[in-house]
Design a protein around this motif. Structure first.
Motif, short mmCIF file in Angstrom:
data_model
loop_
_atom_site.label_atom_id
_atom_site.label_comp_id
_atom_site.label_asym_id
_atom_site.label_seq_id
_atom_site.Cartn_x
_atom_site.Cartn_y
_atom_site.Cartn_z
N VAL A 196 47.62 42.24 41.40
CA VAL A 196 45.99 42.81 41.44
C VAL A 196 45.68 43.36 40.23
N ILE A 197 45.05 42.85 39.27
CA ILE A 197 44.77 43.78 38.09
C ILE A 197 43.30 43.99 38.10
N LEU A 198 43.14 45.46 37.65
CA LEU A 198 41.84 45.89 37.35
C LEU A 198 41.34 45.69 36.06
N GLN A 199 39.98 45.02 35.90
CA GLN A 199 39.44 45.01 34.61
C GLN A 199 38.03 45.48 34.30
N PHE A 213 43.78 40.11 49.73
CA PHE A 213 42.44 40.74 50.27
C PHE A 213 42.71 42.25 50.47
N ARG A 214 43.85 42.44 51.46
CA ARG A 214 43.99 43.85 51.77
C ARG A 214 44.28 44.54 50.61
N GLU A 215 45.03 44.19 49.56
CA GLU A 215 45.38 45.00 48.29
C GLU A 215 44.13 45.17 47.43
N ILE A 216 43.27 44.09 47.36
CA ILE A 216 41.83 44.53 46.53
C ILE A 216 41.07 45.44 47.32
N LEU A 217 41.16 45.48 48.60
CA LEU A 217 40.30 46.58 49.45
C LEU A 217 40.92 47.92 49.10
N ARG A 218 42.23 47.99 49.16
CA ARG A 218 42.86 49.15 48.90
C ARG A 218 42.57 49.64 47.24
N GLU A 219 42.53 48.82 46.23
CA GLU A 219 42.37 49.07 45.14
C GLU A 219 40.85 49.51 44.92
N TYR A 245 39.92 53.14 43.12
CA TYR A 245 39.39 53.05 41.61
C TYR A 245 38.03 52.27 41.55
N ASN A 246 37.49 52.67 40.35
CA ASN A 246 36.27 52.07 40.07
C ASN A 246 36.49 51.15 38.83
N THR A 247 36.32 49.73 39.08
CA THR A 247 36.44 48.58 38.06
C THR A 247 35.29 47.76 38.13
N ASP A 248 35.31 46.73 37.03
CA ASP A 248 33.94 45.92 37.03
C ASP A 248 34.34 44.71 37.85
N GLN A 249 35.76 44.09 37.60
CA GLN A 249 36.00 42.85 38.39
C GLN A 249 37.65 43.15 38.61
N TYR A 250 38.22 41.90 39.44
CA TYR A 250 39.56 41.94 39.71
C TYR A 250 40.12 40.43 39.46
N LEU A 251 41.35 40.89 38.73
CA LEU A 251 42.03 39.32 38.37
C LEU A 251 43.36 39.58 39.21
N VAL A 252 43.58 38.31 40.06
CA VAL A 252 44.75 38.24 40.68
C VAL A 252 45.87 37.23 40.14
N LEU A 253 46.80 37.54 39.96
CA LEU A 253 47.90 36.62 39.66
C LEU A 253 48.69 36.36 40.72
#
Length: 486
Positions: free
Chosen positions: A483-486, A422-428, A432-440
């Protein structure tokens, strides 16, 4: 006490188990690619002098430089020289003859000395002294004096002027012929060693101790050893050749084991090795030990467990501690634990019980080949002791640091990793500007994100205004995620 020694030989390694009264007490292992080097003599080169530590690093041809302290360097030019500074004893670039007294352990290089000692069956030869000593394990002043007199006589008869000797435990009861044979053997060995020292500049090895299966014949044959069984015909033949040459009187003890059943299965040695790698050791009464080996020390915690006793709590505690003593000493030998050892016995209010437990510990340690010292009970009620460490412990020989926990023995919980995600997604999101996130992530983490943490995931999606998808990566450990930006 009846003892047997089992020798298991394969092309890759030699393993030796010392069995006393049906239970494995000690294990020795030597692998072809990583043979121990204690006892080896090298012609080394001083690469760095450390005045602040009163020590020096010496290149002896190994991956890591070896270490020698000023106290281990010969300073035999009079008593006043006993505390010379290291910089007056050695200099960088100097060639020096050294012997390994401690194998490289962990990140530490080998420990060295210039006080050479060459062992045989009954004697240890020390070229830098004229002292004749006797093993502390040989009891009786009369026998000790007899052995000293024998060595002095044979030295004079053989016109050996230089060098001192220590009579080993195995020398008890032997006669003049055995002493003479050993002295002549050691004289030949040291003559060859002296020639090599003159010829070789180094860094190079100039004397190598015997392989493990021959050291068994030299060092482990005692009066209480009934049989030494060897499961390799080729090795058995080599051992018998060695024994006939140097100690023919012990030949009947050796026996070739041709059985179909592996020799280490005879006394469940393989099972013992497996148990010796665990933290918990069960006691017959229902109590147990927890043994933790760290870089600084080894700790042993004694617990009553399921043992409730029959009379009162103090009696239960006392009996558990007494039983723990025998198991602790056995585990120290079996696991080859050395250095500082802290034992946390169950607290005893009766001072007589404390004294008996301590006395029993010291008594059982007398059977241990490694030198140990019990310093007593600390103010916190802990028993502090040391045990000489010359080679790697069983755990260090057979295991490596866990790649998942990096040696911590613990991993982050799935819940902790979810919150890191969760913290990594908030940091990203801030960067950055992205449409969605993919978590592996691992199966455990993804399962928790989709179940117990699903409401938190929904709240996070509302907060950032973007969807979050999850995908299991089977090769990821519980602490790994991306956490991958898509």
């Amino acid at each position: 006490m009846n003892s047997e020694i089992l020798v298991n030989v394969t092309p890759m390694e030699t393993r030796v188990a010392v069995v006393e009264n049906g239970a494995v007490q000690e294990l020795y292992m030597e692998r072809a690619q990583t043979r121990g080097i204690v006892g080896n003599v090298y012609r080394g080169k001083v690469v760095r002098v450390l005045p602040g530590m009163q020590a020096a690093f010496v290149d002896i041809g190994l991956d890591r430089a070896a270490f020698i302290h000023a106290s281990d360097i010969d300073q035999s030019r009079g008593e006043n020289d006993a505390h010379k500074p290291i910089q007056s004893l050695v200099r960088e670039g100097q060639s020096i003859t050294v012997q390994v007294i401690k194998d490289p352990i962990g990140t530490k290089g080998a420990r060295l000395t210039t006080h050479l000692s060459i062992p045989s069956r009954y004697l240890v030869y020390m070229p830098d002294t004229n002292h004749i000593g006797v093993s502390q394990r040989i009891d009786g002043d009369e026998e000790r004096d007899r052995l000293r007199t024998l060595v002095t006589k044979v030295k004079a008869d053989e016109e050996i002027e230089k060098g001192g000797y220590i009579l080993r435990t195995a020398a008890e009861g032997i006669g003049e012929a055995e002493i003479q044979s050993d002295l002549n053997y050691l004289k030949r060995v040291f003559r060859v060693l002296g020639e090599r020292i003159k010829e070789i500049e180094g860094p190079a090895i100039i004397y190598e101790d015997l392989p493990l299966y021959l050291r068994v014949a030299r060092d482990l044959v005692r009066a209480d050893v009934e049989k030494i069984r060897i499961d390799s015909k080729e090795t058995f033949t080599k051992v018998i050749d060695f024994v006939r040459k140097y100690t023919p009187e012990v030949e009947p003890v050796f026996e070739y084991y041709p059985g179909e059943r592996p020799i280490f299965d005879l006394f469940s040695v393989e099972d013992e090795i497996g148990r010796a790698l665990g933290r918990k050791v069960d006691l017959k009464s229902g109590g147990y030990l927890i043994i933790d080996q760290t870089e600084a020390m080894t700790t042993v915690d004694v617990n009553t467990g399921a043992f409730v006793g029959h009379r009162n709590l103090e009696e239960t505690i006392f009996k558990t501690n007494l039983e723990a003593v025998t198991s602790i000493v056995r585990q120290l030998r079996l696991r080859n634990l050395g250095g500082i050892i802290i034992i946390d016995f169950i607290d005893m209010e009766d001072s007589e019980h404390q004294r008996q437990v301590l006395r029993m510990l010291e008594k059982y340690l007398e059977k241990d080949h490694a030198k140990s010292k019990v310093t007593g009970v600390s103010e916190l009620g802990l028993v502090e002791m040391t045990r000489k460490r010359t080679r790697e412990s069983l755990e260090h020989m057979l295991t490596e640091t866990c790649g998942v926990c990096n040696g911590r023995g613990r991993v982050k919980s799935a819940q902790t990793v979810c919150y890191e995600v969760f913290r990594e997604i908030l940091r990203e999101e801030r960067a950055y500007n992205t449409d969605q996130y993919l978590v592996l992530a691992s199966q455990e983490v993804v399962d928790r994100l989709l179940d117990e943490e699903s409401s938190n995931v929904a709240d996070l999606e509302d907060f950032i205004g973007k969807p979050i998808r999850f995908q299991v990566e089977p090769m990821y450990t519980q602490e790994q995620f991306d956490v991958i930006l898509q």
